[in-house]
Design a protein around this motif. Structure first.
Motif, mmCIF file in Angstrom:
data_model
loop_
_atom_site.group_PDB
_atom_site.id
_atom_site.type_symbol
_atom_site.label_atom_id
_atom_site.label_comp_id
_atom_site.label_asym_id
_atom_site.label_seq_id
_atom_site.Cartn_x
_atom_site.Cartn_y
_atom_site.Cartn_z
ATOM 1 N N ALA A 168 6.797 -12.126 -2.908
ATOM 2 C CA ALA A 168 5.826 -11.049 -2.750
ATOM 3 C C ALA A 168 6.508 -9.751 -2.320
ATOM 4 C CB ALA A 168 4.763 -11.454 -1.730
ATOM 5 N N LYS A 169 7.483 -9.870 -1.428
ATOM 6 C CA LYS A 169 8.230 -8.694 -0.981
ATOM 7 C C LYS A 169 9.013 -8.076 -2.139
ATOM 8 C CE LYS A 169 11.945 -7.370 2.208
ATOM 9 N NZ LYS A 169 12.927 -7.873 3.205
ATOM 10 N N ALA A 170 9.640 -8.914 -2.960
ATOM 11 C CA ALA A 170 10.414 -8.410 -4.096
ATOM 12 C C ALA A 170 9.520 -7.692 -5.100
ATOM 13 C CB ALA A 170 11.161 -9.557 -4.771
ATOM 14 N N VAL A 171 8.370 -8.269 -5.380
ATOM 15 C CA VAL A 171 7.442 -7.637 -6.325
ATOM 16 C C VAL A 171 6.944 -6.304 -5.769
ATOM 17 C CG1 VAL A 171 5.175 -7.853 -7.420
ATOM 18 C CG2 VAL A 171 6.761 -9.793 -7.431
ATOM 19 N N ALA A 172 6.631 -6.268 -4.487
ATOM 20 C CA ALA A 172 6.156 -5.024 -3.876
ATOM 21 C C ALA A 172 7.238 -3.948 -3.919
ATOM 22 C CB ALA A 172 5.717 -5.278 -2.439
ATOM 23 N N ARG A 173 8.489 -4.336 -3.608
ATOM 24 C CA ARG A 173 9.578 -3.355 -3.623
ATOM 25 C C ARG A 173 9.841 -2.872 -5.041
ATOM 26 N NH1 ARG A 173 11.469 0.964 -1.455
ATOM 27 N NH2 ARG A 173 13.731 1.228 -1.689
ATOM 28 N N ALA A 174 9.841 -3.778 -6.008
ATOM 29 C CA ALA A 174 10.062 -3.390 -7.396
ATOM 30 C C ALA A 174 8.967 -2.447 -7.874
ATOM 31 C CB ALA A 174 10.128 -4.630 -8.283
ATOM 32 N N THR A 175 7.732 -2.717 -7.473
ATOM 33 C CA THR A 175 6.616 -1.855 -7.855
ATOM 34 C C THR A 175 6.812 -0.442 -7.305
ATOM 35 O OG1 THR A 175 5.099 -3.739 -7.937
ATOM 36 C CG2 THR A 175 4.111 -1.559 -7.707
ATOM 37 N N THR A 176 7.279 -0.345 -6.064
ATOM 38 C CA THR A 176 7.542 0.965 -5.461
ATOM 39 C C THR A 176 8.633 1.709 -6.222
ATOM 40 O OG1 THR A 176 6.866 0.218 -3.260
ATOM 41 C CG2 THR A 176 8.327 2.128 -3.360
ATOM 42 N N LEU A 177 9.720 1.012 -6.544
ATOM 43 C CA LEU A 177 10.847 1.657 -7.204
ATOM 44 C C LEU A 177 10.543 2.013 -8.652
ATOM 45 C CD1 LEU A 177 13.773 -0.551 -5.825
ATOM 46 C CD2 LEU A 177 13.260 1.815 -5.192
ATOM 47 N N MET A 178 9.792 1.159 -9.339
ATOM 48 C CA MET A 178 9.525 1.367 -10.758
ATOM 49 C C MET A 178 8.318 2.254 -11.014
ATOM 50 S SD MET A 178 10.132 -2.580 -12.042
ATOM 51 C CE MET A 178 9.662 -2.214 -13.737
#
Length: 302
Positions: free
Chosen positions: A66-76
């Motif tokens: 969940a943390k990885a998806v949230a961070r990727a969403t922020t960056l992308m």
């Protein structure tokens, strides 16, 4: 990716110290075990060559993904869809969670098959997803691991980075790994990163947690050995190997592969726990790298 400041946190006392046994005893036992003709999976089943964390721990299930998806969403600036996890081992069990987070297709690349065959771990992961308010795939009709992976839109690729040649260029939004890159042999890092660069979407991101400490005591004892010994089959068979790359070296390899890479979160030692005789001179380590115990890397196509 624009330059950002990084956050340093001190290494907690006793971090990754392992069993309260003298380091050289643990080292010798590992080397001895490595000489026996027993598959790694069998040793792990006996608890003798298990990974440094338990794959069944609740905290290892939903939160990291969940943390990885949230961070990727922020960056992308958008939610990732396709995901490639490098070296998942037993964490293939998280396929129902990845699907519940909206990821798909889900790809796992590993050099050996350590994913559970039994369905209970996958059902446990699906229950963890439900407990977190997510909706995982229905696994009630699944009779085999392959059924589970198919229900989740997941595939397990067994082998090296050459397998990624079958994937379309730019087809992966999120590349993810947890304490894996340090175990990739030095000579394999360049082809692996080149393959990841090819398959990463133009706006995609790689998120990698990397341990730089030795995995027997949480210090830097591995830096004292000569390359001739450390790169030998004996160390590899004993599951002691890490590539001994420092953070700066790791970031440079990403850059050469065509990524812009940063390490915004780091665990650091005030005084590096070096081996008694210091770092082997053949390694030519940078002094600043010896402070880094763990780092979270973010890599995007340059």
């Amino acid at each position: 990716m624009s330059a950002v400041s990084f956050r340093e946190r001190p290494v907690p006392p006793g971090f990754a110290a392992g069993a309260p046994v003298p380091w050289w005893v643990k080292f010798g036992v590992k080397l001895a075990i490595g000489t026996l003709p027993v598959p790694a999976r069998a040793w792990r089943a006996l608890g003798l060559r298990r990974h440094s964390f338990s794959a069944s721990e609740a905290r290892r299930l939903v939160p990291p993904l969940a943390k990885a998806v949230a961070r990727a969403t922020t960056l992308m600036g958008r939610a990732p869809r396709s995901v490639l996890e490098i070296g998942p081992g037993a964490m293939v069990r998280r396929a129902p969670i990845a699907a519940a987070l909206g990821l798909g297709p889900i790809l796992y690349l590993d050099v050996e098959d350590d994913a559970p065959q039994d369905l209970a771990p996958y059902r446990m992961a699906a229950e963890a997803a439900r407990a977190a308010g997510l909706t995982p795939p229905d696994l009630s009709g699944c009779a085999t691991r392959e059924d589970v992976l198919a229900a989740c839109g997941a595939r397990l690729l067994l082998g090296g980075p050459e397998l990624l040649a079958a994937l379309p260029a730019g087809s992966v939004d999120l590349v993810f790994s947890e304490v894996v890159l340090e175990h990739v042999r030095r000579e394999a890092m360049v082809p692996l990163l080149a393959a990841l660069r090819r398959v990463t979407a133009p706006d995609g991101v790689g998120l990698h947690g990397v341990d730089f400490h030795d995995h027997l005591g949480g210090a830097l004892r591995q830096l004292g050995f000569s390359p001739d010994f450390w790169e030998s089959r004996a160390v590899d068979r004993a599951a002691l190997y890490n590539n001994r790359l420092g953070l700066s070296e790791m970031l440079e390899l990403f850059a050469r592969a065509g990524f812009t890479a940063e390490a915004p979160h780091r665990l650091v030692w005030e005084e590096p726990p070096l081996p008694p005789r210091g770092v082997h001179p053949a390694l030519r380590r940078r002094a600043e790298d010896n402070r880094i115990c763990h780092a979270e890397l973010e890599a995007r196509p340059g």
